[in-house]
Design an enzyme around this catalytic site. Sequence first.
Site, PDB file in Angstrom:
ATOM      1  NE  ARG A  67      20.575 -11.375 -16.119  1.00  0.00           N
ATOM      2  CZ  ARG A  67      20.253 -10.093 -16.269  1.00  0.00           C
ATOM      3  NH1 ARG A  67      19.347  -9.742 -17.156  1.00  0.00           N
ATOM      4  NH2 ARG A  67      20.828  -9.165 -15.539  1.00  0.00           N
ATOM      5  CG  ASN A  90      25.741  -2.275 -14.204  1.00  0.00           C
ATOM      6  OD1 ASN A  90      24.514  -2.222 -14.127  1.00  0.00           O
ATOM      7  ND2 ASN A  90      26.360  -2.721 -15.286  1.00  0.00           N
ATOM      8  CB  CYS A 132      14.043 -17.465 -15.553  1.00  0.00           C
ATOM      9  SG  CYS A 132      15.332 -16.435 -16.266  1.00  0.00           S
ATOM     10  NE  ARG A 192      17.677 -11.679 -13.032  1.00  0.00           N
ATOM     11  CZ  ARG A 192      17.054 -12.774 -12.614  1.00  0.00           C
ATOM     12  NH1 ARG A 192      15.790 -12.979 -12.932  1.00  0.00           N
ATOM     13  NH2 ARG A 192      17.686 -13.664 -11.871  1.00  0.00           N
ATOM     14  CB  VAL A 203      28.806 -13.962 -19.226  1.00  0.00           C
ATOM     15  CG1 VAL A 203      28.024 -13.577 -17.964  1.00  0.00           C
ATOM     16  CG2 VAL A 203      30.289 -13.642 -19.052  1.00  0.00           C
ATOM     17  CG  ASP A 213      21.816 -20.914  -8.206  1.00  0.00           C
ATOM     18  OD1 ASP A 213      22.164 -19.822  -8.693  1.00  0.00           O
ATOM     19  OD2 ASP A 213      22.170 -22.013  -8.678  1.00  0.00           O
TER      20      ASP A 213
END
Length: 423
Positions: free
Chosen positions: A122, A23, A117, A93, A329, A125
């Site tokens: 997640r 990550n 999506c 993603r 989350v 925007d």
Amino acid sequence: MNKLVIQGGRPLSGTLTASGSKNTSLPIIAATLLHGGGTFTLHRIPNLQDIDTFRQLLHHLGAESSLENNTLTISTANVNSILAPYELVKKMRASIYVLGPLLARFGHARVSLPGGCAFGPRPIDLHLMVMEKLGATITIETGFIDAVAKEGKLRGAHIHFPISSVGATGNALMAAVLAEGTTTLTNAAAEPEIETLCNFLIAMGATIRGVGTTELEIEGTSSLHAVTFNNVFDRIEAGTLLAAAAITGGDITLLEANPRHMKSVLKKFAEAGCTIETTPDSITLKSPETLLPVDVTAKPYPSFPTDMQAQWIALMTQANGTSRITDKVYHERFNHIPELNRLGAGIEIHKNQAIVHGIRKLSGGPVMSTDLRASACLVLAGLVAEGTTEVLRVYHLDRGYENIEMKLRTLGASIERQKYQEF
């Protein structure tokens, strides 16, 4: 396809060296796009499917790279494309991380919407809000984000995040370092992954103040350079390995692991009865005779991480009592629970909370992986279950865990990878 076949019931003990963080690797690899000369050398990069996918994306843009012995070298001198195609972005993603660097360097970026999506649980925007605040015009058509900087240059701005977002904070940092003027970020993510990205950008020549806090100030520059950089350890892999020892009643020492990045997780292991010993770069866990039930609430850093939620649920099936695991989350991140219950766990779901009734004796059987952390959860269950557990679709696991079966075998697990045909 591949599956993992596990013979459960063996205590896991031993010493391992923690892998580099996936990550953290992804945004710092993306950040190399900000500079068009020289060669970057990145140490401690895990050899994972997601890393390979991201390298493919950079190659499509014109970069060159090689990964050998966990050292990644990257040259971005020949990057000549601003287009990140759907064929690559759909696989991961995190490909959205190229939006900020491409827009900042070239004044224009065209990035496919991530698979799944676009504005669901997640959303992207916040990434788009960041670019608009910095002066870009955003249009979305035919499945692509088209971002154009006015007059070809981004401008510094004040950006407040309504919710904490690691991805959007990372994109904001990368875009802001080449913007004209000063950018301030408030309610920014403060995860170690963001702290490491800041340190990487600073090494490249950026000026960033407030590193490690939720308020960041970035002075734009036009002069960045290639660097050699050491990646940090993977705190989620480390937490998963600690859970593997704890769920089987074993002991483990992790080397090259900074306990400062895992305070919330180590605190919960201690509450569960484990003995935790640390040095500045190592963590040792010794299991209790009986695990105690411990409630956790997954929230942004420095709280308990959502990426450890599934593994904690597996661990709590072996605790002497009832525990409640709440995820603030991702409210619906419980795909692993029906599979755990098939092995004999007693878990109820109420909205964004899992209620785990322990101690439950798990019995091995076939289970299906649905995502990265759910896969890790099912492997943990298989390690303690009686008999044979087969974890199917482990390509999910391969996205985020480097040589996981080899590491578990080193600790004493009976686990092997086998091919199977899925109909």
